[in-house]
Enzyme design. Structure first.
Site, short mmCIF file in Angstrom:
data_model
loop_
_atom_site.label_atom_id
_atom_site.label_comp_id
_atom_site.label_asym_id
_atom_site.label_seq_id
_atom_site.Cartn_x
_atom_site.Cartn_y
_atom_site.Cartn_z
CB CYS A 273 -46.34 6.47 -81.73
SG CYS A 273 -48.03 6.12 -82.17
C1 UDX Z 1 -45.99 10.75 -82.36
C2 UDX Z 1 -45.62 11.57 -83.62
O1 UDX Z 1 -45.42 12.92 -83.24
C3 UDX Z 1 -46.72 11.45 -84.67
O2 UDX Z 1 -46.32 12.12 -85.86
C4 UDX Z 1 -46.95 9.98 -84.98
O3 UDX Z 1 -47.99 9.82 -85.91
C5 UDX Z 1 -47.30 9.22 -83.69
O4 UDX Z 1 -46.27 9.40 -82.73
P1 UDX Z 1 -47.59 11.14 -80.26
O5 UDX Z 1 -46.99 9.88 -79.71
O6 UDX Z 1 -49.05 11.32 -80.23
O7 UDX Z 1 -47.15 11.35 -81.79
O8 UDX Z 1 -46.97 12.36 -79.42
P2 UDX Z 1 -45.78 13.39 -79.56
O9 UDX Z 1 -46.34 14.76 -79.52
O10 UDX Z 1 -44.88 13.07 -80.68
O11 UDX Z 1 -45.02 13.14 -78.17
C6 UDX Z 1 -44.37 11.90 -77.89
C7 UDX Z 1 -43.65 11.99 -76.58
O12 UDX Z 1 -42.54 12.87 -76.66
C8 UDX Z 1 -44.47 12.48 -75.40
O13 UDX Z 1 -44.18 11.67 -74.28
C9 UDX Z 1 -43.98 13.90 -75.17
O14 UDX Z 1 -44.12 14.31 -73.82
C10 UDX Z 1 -42.52 13.77 -75.56
N1 UDX Z 1 -41.93 15.03 -76.01
C11 UDX Z 1 -42.38 15.64 -77.14
C12 UDX Z 1 -40.88 15.59 -75.28
O15 UDX Z 1 -40.45 15.04 -74.25
N2 UDX Z 1 -40.32 16.75 -75.73
C13 UDX Z 1 -40.75 17.38 -76.85
O16 UDX Z 1 -40.15 18.42 -77.18
C14 UDX Z 1 -41.80 16.82 -77.58
#
Ligand code: UDX
Length: 445
Positions: A273
């Site tokens: 996403c």
């Molecule tokens: C995301 C959005 O959060 C969600 O609202 C939307 O509907 C779909 O896309 P998702 O892709 O499932 O959700 O995961 P998310 O928890 O957002 O993490 C995305 C990426 O960011 C991951 O690779 C995670 O490791 C990374 N991340 C997240 C970080 O590197 N640091 C953080 O503090 C948070």
């Protein structure tokens, strides 16, 4: 009231929503073009790993509340609502590929005569502003021969659930955003949600379709910005003796205007996403004649971030040629089996190019990784097996089971006990004295 609902697309969003509607007493039919997916759902087995979903799907398929079919007519028959939850992948130039949304809208339109009167079509797929009104609406009207606002209604209603907590997020969303195409249709969807949330509705906004479409993109772009911001601070910390981005993030996160979430520095954001939505928003802005400098910088920082781990490994080992590098974690985030766009894939690519031998382990991602990577890497059956005889270990995904490993486990198993903590799972104080411990955003005094 027992609603009848048709959900088109059985990925994370569609299947989770369908199963959750069904467990709340609504009659739901999943429609998907993927036969294998449909067969699995019929057997009560979700085709994806998502905490809590297996139990719900098993229950609602056995009591007949959730059905699955490849046949739109069967799904649409008598339905009051249809939710379009198909994927919107990226084209090679980063812009959005709407082909699945278009074919789903055509099929819904063709079968609309079978649905209940005053049917409500709800687009949940993430789409760029204008898609619902300029693309979906005309397709629905021409393929059905019916008129929106007169014979049926159309809404754009974005989904914000996260993989790994999709069920929890479906039951407890922060808010509901409803973008109505025809005035007054938002209330109908709200009534369904009132029933679903048992009158404990989260805050909601009813607006037009373009605002709702943009809210979804702005939301994900902001999350990506927060992550690239903290990764930038981490890369600065890396050069200041005594600096630790974890403490800096904690400090700034206590400011209510900033907040503590999405400030975890690491190897970058990944998954199906955030990267895709940011690219689509950038391409969309460019198509409007606006070059979004900040968003491009967010993307640029993220693209470079995985390379930090390879640089750290190279600095410590002089060369990676012939060295065995162990990767702990393959999936893009814990509690999923999803390796789409994962950082591990980028790392593997870079490490193989440097001539390293790569060993990998992931509690849930091995099966999907094997399909993609074939015999390019060595697959281990446990974390300990993965780090055995390794010259360097990179922590790529913050699975809880990796946190349980102690410095002695690495010292005992590795040829060269070097850890590059890409997700800050270990305590630098505990690990630094006993082996070579380097981490993103951490610089010893
Ligand atoms: C995301 C959005 O959060 C969600 O609202 C939307 O509907 C779909 O896309 P998702 O892709 O499932 O959700 O995961 P998310 O928890 O957002 O993490 C995305 C990426 O960011 C991951 O690779 C995670 O490791 C990374 N991340 C997240 C970080 O590197 N640091 C953080 O503090 C948070």
């Amino acid at each position: 009231m027992e609603y009848k609902i048709c959900v088109i697309g059985s990925g994370y969003v569609g299947l989770t929503m369908a199963a959750c509607f069904a467990i709340r007493g609504m009659k739901v039919t999943c429609v998907d073009v993927d036969k294998e997916r449909i067969e699995k759902i019929k057997r009560g087995e979700p085709p994806i790993h998502e905490p809590g979903l297996k139990e719900i799907v098993a229950e609602v398929t056995s009591d007949g509340m959730l059905k699955a079919t490849e046949d739109y007519a069967e799904g649409m028959k008598g339905a009051e609502f249809s939710f379009i939850c198909v994927g919107t992948p990226s084209k090679p130039d980063g812009s959005i590929d709407l082909s699945h949304v278009i074919s789903a809208a055509e099929a819904v339109g063709k079968n609309l005569h079978l649905a209940s009167k005053n049917h409500l079509v709800v687009v949940k797929s993430t789409v760029v502003p204008g898609t619902t009104s300029k693309i979906v609406a005309p397709i629905l009207e021409s393929s059905s021969g019916m008129k929106i606002g007169q014979d049926f209604s159309l809404i754009f209603n974005p989904e914000f659930l996260r993989e790994g907590s999709a069920v929890e997020d479906t039951f407890h969303p922060d808010r509901i955003i409803i973008g109505e195409y025809d005035e007054g249709s938002g209330k109908k969807l709200l009534d369904l949600y009132k029933e679903f949330y048992n009158n404990l509705l989260p805050p909601y906004i009813i607006t037009n379709t373009v605002n709702a479409e943009l809210i979804k993109y702005a939301n994900n772009a902001f999350l990506a910005t927060k992550i690239s911001f903290i990764n930038e601070i981490a890369n600065i910390c890396q050069r200041i003796p005594g600096a630790d981005v974890e403490i800096v993030a904690k400090g700034i996160g206590l400011d209510k205007r900033i907040g503590p979430l999405f400030l975890k520095a690491g190897l970058g954001y990944a998954g199906p996403c955030l990267p895709k939505d940011l690219s689509a928003l950038i391409a969309y802005a460019q198509s409007l004649g606006y070059g979004p400098l900040l968003l491009r910088a967010v993307q640029h920082t993220n693209e470079n971030q995985p390379y930090r781990a390879v640089l750290l490994a190279k600095n410590l080992l002089n060369t990676l040629k012939g060295k065995r590098v162990a990767l702990l974690g393959l999936v893009f985030k814990p509690n999923t089996d999803d390796i789409r766009n994962a950082i591990s894939l980028k790392l593997i690519n870079m490490l193989l190019k440097e001539g390293a031998q790569v060993a990998v382990f992931d509690p849930k991602g091995l099966e999907n990784a094997k399909k993609l990577l074939g015999n390019a890497v060595v697959y281990a059956n446990s974390a300990v097996e993965c780090i055995k005889d390794a010259d360097c270990c990179i922590v790529v995904t913050e699975w809880d089971e990796f946190r349980k490993l102690r410095p002695e486990d690495f010292v005992k198993s590795m040829r060269n006990p070097i850890i590059i903590d890409g997700r800050r799972v270990y305590d630098p104080k505990e690990f630094s004295g006993k082996l070579t411990y380097v981490a993103i955003g951490y610089c010893p005094s």
